[in-house]
Motif scaffolding. Structure first.
Motif, short mmCIF file in Angstrom:
data_model
loop_
_atom_site.label_atom_id
_atom_site.label_comp_id
_atom_site.label_asym_id
_atom_site.label_seq_id
_atom_site.Cartn_x
_atom_site.Cartn_y
_atom_site.Cartn_z
N UNK A 104 51.74 -71.12 26.54
CA UNK A 104 50.63 -72.05 26.71
C UNK A 104 50.42 -72.96 25.50
N UNK A 105 50.56 -72.42 24.30
CA UNK A 105 50.45 -73.29 23.12
C UNK A 105 51.57 -74.32 23.09
N UNK A 106 52.75 -73.90 23.53
CA UNK A 106 53.89 -74.81 23.56
C UNK A 106 53.66 -75.91 24.59
N UNK A 107 53.13 -75.55 25.75
CA UNK A 107 52.81 -76.55 26.78
C UNK A 107 51.77 -77.53 26.25
N UNK A 108 50.75 -77.01 25.56
CA UNK A 108 49.69 -77.87 25.02
C UNK A 108 50.29 -78.88 24.05
N UNK A 109 51.14 -78.41 23.16
CA UNK A 109 51.75 -79.31 22.16
C UNK A 109 52.61 -80.37 22.83
N UNK A 110 53.52 -79.95 23.69
CA UNK A 110 54.46 -80.91 24.29
C UNK A 110 53.75 -81.90 25.19
N UNK A 137 50.53 -82.66 24.98
CA UNK A 137 49.52 -83.39 24.22
C UNK A 137 48.09 -83.13 24.64
N UNK A 138 47.84 -82.04 25.39
CA UNK A 138 46.46 -81.72 25.77
C UNK A 138 45.81 -80.90 24.66
N UNK A 139 44.51 -81.01 24.56
CA UNK A 139 43.82 -80.42 23.40
C UNK A 139 43.64 -78.92 23.50
N UNK A 140 43.35 -78.41 24.69
CA UNK A 140 42.94 -77.01 24.84
C UNK A 140 43.91 -76.25 25.74
N UNK A 141 44.25 -75.02 25.35
CA UNK A 141 45.21 -74.22 26.13
C UNK A 141 44.68 -73.84 27.51
N UNK A 142 43.37 -73.98 27.73
CA UNK A 142 42.84 -73.61 29.05
C UNK A 142 43.41 -74.51 30.16
N UNK A 143 43.94 -75.69 29.78
CA UNK A 143 44.53 -76.58 30.78
C UNK A 143 46.00 -76.31 31.00
N UNK A 144 46.59 -75.39 30.25
CA UNK A 144 48.04 -75.21 30.29
C UNK A 144 48.46 -73.97 31.08
N UNK A 145 47.52 -73.27 31.68
CA UNK A 145 47.81 -72.12 32.52
C UNK A 145 47.02 -72.32 33.81
N UNK A 146 47.58 -71.97 34.97
CA UNK A 146 46.89 -72.29 36.23
C UNK A 146 45.46 -71.77 36.30
N UNK A 147 45.26 -70.49 35.98
CA UNK A 147 43.92 -69.91 36.06
C UNK A 147 43.61 -69.17 34.76
N UNK A 148 43.06 -69.87 33.77
CA UNK A 148 42.88 -69.29 32.43
C UNK A 148 41.87 -68.16 32.40
N UNK A 189 37.83 -64.46 20.74
CA UNK A 189 38.01 -65.78 20.14
C UNK A 189 37.74 -66.85 21.17
N UNK A 190 37.12 -67.93 20.71
CA UNK A 190 36.81 -69.05 21.60
C UNK A 190 37.51 -70.34 21.18
N UNK A 191 38.54 -70.25 20.33
CA UNK A 191 39.16 -71.47 19.84
C UNK A 191 40.01 -72.10 20.94
N UNK A 192 40.40 -73.36 20.69
CA UNK A 192 41.19 -74.09 21.67
C UNK A 192 42.62 -73.59 21.76
N UNK A 193 42.99 -72.66 20.85
CA UNK A 193 44.36 -72.14 20.84
C UNK A 193 44.48 -70.76 21.48
N UNK A 194 43.36 -70.17 21.91
CA UNK A 194 43.39 -68.77 22.33
C UNK A 194 43.09 -68.57 23.82
N UNK A 195 43.85 -67.67 24.41
CA UNK A 195 43.60 -67.17 25.77
C UNK A 195 43.61 -65.65 25.72
#
Length: 430
Positions: free
Chosen positions: A403-409, A411-422, A210-216
């Motif tokens: 990571x999805x929770x971090x994204x929501x709280x 306010x960033x769009x993509x989960x790739x920014x919510x983990x140090x090394x996605x 999956x390549x969606x903004x919600x998936x790692x």
């Protein structure tokens, strides 16, 4: 006095020394402004030509981006900045001079930034996201420790799939087959039978293409499991837990939320209890919103979850999904065997599911039947079946995706920014 940026409020009017990196710099003929960071925060250093030796001023003017320094100066209040303090610089000692730092203040493409993730982490935005992530983790331990849970670490290498999926990473375990864990749940159920209320926090792996903004591919899960807790009991824990981490971030990460431009008014509404809507009613709501192609028994995708969430101003539980959509271990509804006692918690603002949970089956014969129906093989799950043989009790649990929770709280769009090394479908570097 040596200190850090986040501690300068204790030294107003005093001279301090801080080890820092130069995040940015601008200068006029008589003043140099240094944007400094040290990992704990960001502060502006002001170098006034008439207040320092000429050598110090010229050194400050020549500093390059990401050069590491020891900077000495007087801490003073600064009402113009959101941080509230600045450093009136008296001396600069260069530790290491950096040249041609790849990530400049200009705009860069996502792939370029991902290739340089090890350096992108230094930016103000990524620093803010990581600090919010850290606060959520801190508040998680606080919540479960304060509520009588015991931390348990399930194995990462397993011999079977908790949810019966084929989307697993296979490896050899000497002369046996093994898989990277997609969930610690089954082991947490075993632990709950020993310790009552338990939780885990660790990495999980899903080989979804999956390549969606919600998936790692690799992400972190918080998975509590509770003996003698029925579905309703579990829902209360979930909403109290989510409310706790949101309020903790609001309290302790004000500067980071501001830096990200987060609309905190929406987060301030996140307090228990949360609204609930049954799968059947959610389906009707979707039909009213024009999603006429979805029928009873179909799973909800990202657009459906977003449409449902738009009808509420808090996270919303979607309960009682069809049995066919959920894993084998979920307890059937006592009055409707075609649905199970489960819930997905959908975050507002289009961030989708952040929690999946249910009451678990504890009847031995039913559990055995479900394992066989899912074609999972009794031998691989024999140890798990034994939980239903020896002192079985009603129990419930859930898993929250960090990571999805971090994204929501944040306010960033993509989960790739919510983990140090996605780790993404086509990315194993850096």
């Amino acid at each position: 006095m040596k200190t850090t940026i986040n501690e300068v409020n204790k030294f107003v009017g005093q001279d301090v020394t801080i080890g820092a990196w130069v995040a940015n710099k601008r200068s006029s003929g008589k003043i140099a402004f240094l944007q400094l960071r040290d990992g704990t925060g960001f502060i502006q250093g002001v170098v006034v030509k008439t207040d320092v030796p000429e050598e110090v001023f010229q050194k400050a003017k020549s500093l390059t981006q990401e050069t590491s320094i020891y900077v000495t100066g007087t801490v003073q209040e600064d009402s113009r900045s959101s941080f509230g303090y600045e450093l009136l610089v008296k001396d600069v000692e260069v530790i290491h001079e950096a040249h041609d730092f790849p990530i400049t203040p200009k705009e860069h493409g996502t792939e370029f930034l991902m290739d340089h993730r090890h350096l992108w982490l230094r930016s103000r935005r990524q620093h803010a996201v990581m600090k919010i992530r850290n606060e959520i983790i801190r508040a998680t331990y606080e919540f479960f420790n304060d509520n009588g849970f015991t931390k348990i670490d399930p194995p990462i290498l397993t011999g079977s799939a908790p949810e019966g999926t084929t989307e697993l990473f296979h490896t050899k375990y000497f002369d046996e087959d093994a898989y990277l864990s997609q969930s610690g749940q089954l082991y947490m159920e075993a632990s709950a039978m020993a310790l009552g209320k338990v939780f885990s926090f660790g990495p999980t792996f899903r080989a979804e293409k999956s390549k969606t903004r919600r998936h790692l591919i690799e992400f972190w899960m918080i998975e509590p499991e509770m003996a003698f807790y029925q579905h309703e009991d579990s829902l209360k824990v979930q909403e109290e837990y989510v409310a706790h981490i949101v309020q903790s971030v609001l309290k302790n990460c004000k500067l980071e939320l501001e830096r990200l431009g987060r609309d905190t008014s929406k987060l301030e509404q996140v307090k228990a209890p949360f609204p609930r809507i049954e799968y059947d009613d959610a389906l009707k709501l979707l039909h009213e919103k024009g999603f006429n192609d979805i029928e009873w028994g179909d799973d909800f995708g990202a657009p459906h979850e977003t449409a449902i969430a738009e009808s509420f101003d808090k996270p919303v539980f979607i309960t009682n999904y069809p049995t066919s959509l959920k894993p084998f271990y979920m307890q059937p509804h006592p009055e409707r065997p075609e649905v199970v006692l489960c819930a997905d918690l959908i975050a507002p603002e289009g961030y989708g599911e952040i929690i999946g949970g249910s009451e678990r089956i504890y009847d031995y014969e039913l559990m055995k039947k479900r394992i066989e129906e899912h074609g999972l093989g009794i031998d691989a799950y024999q140890w798990y079946l034994e939980l239903s043989q020896y002192g079985a009790v009603p129990h419930s649990g859930f898993g929250l995706g960090l990571e999805r929770t971090v994204a929501w709280i944040s306010g960033v769009e993509h989960v790739r920014e919510t983990i140090p090394f996605p780790r993404l479908l086509n990315r194993l570097y850096p």
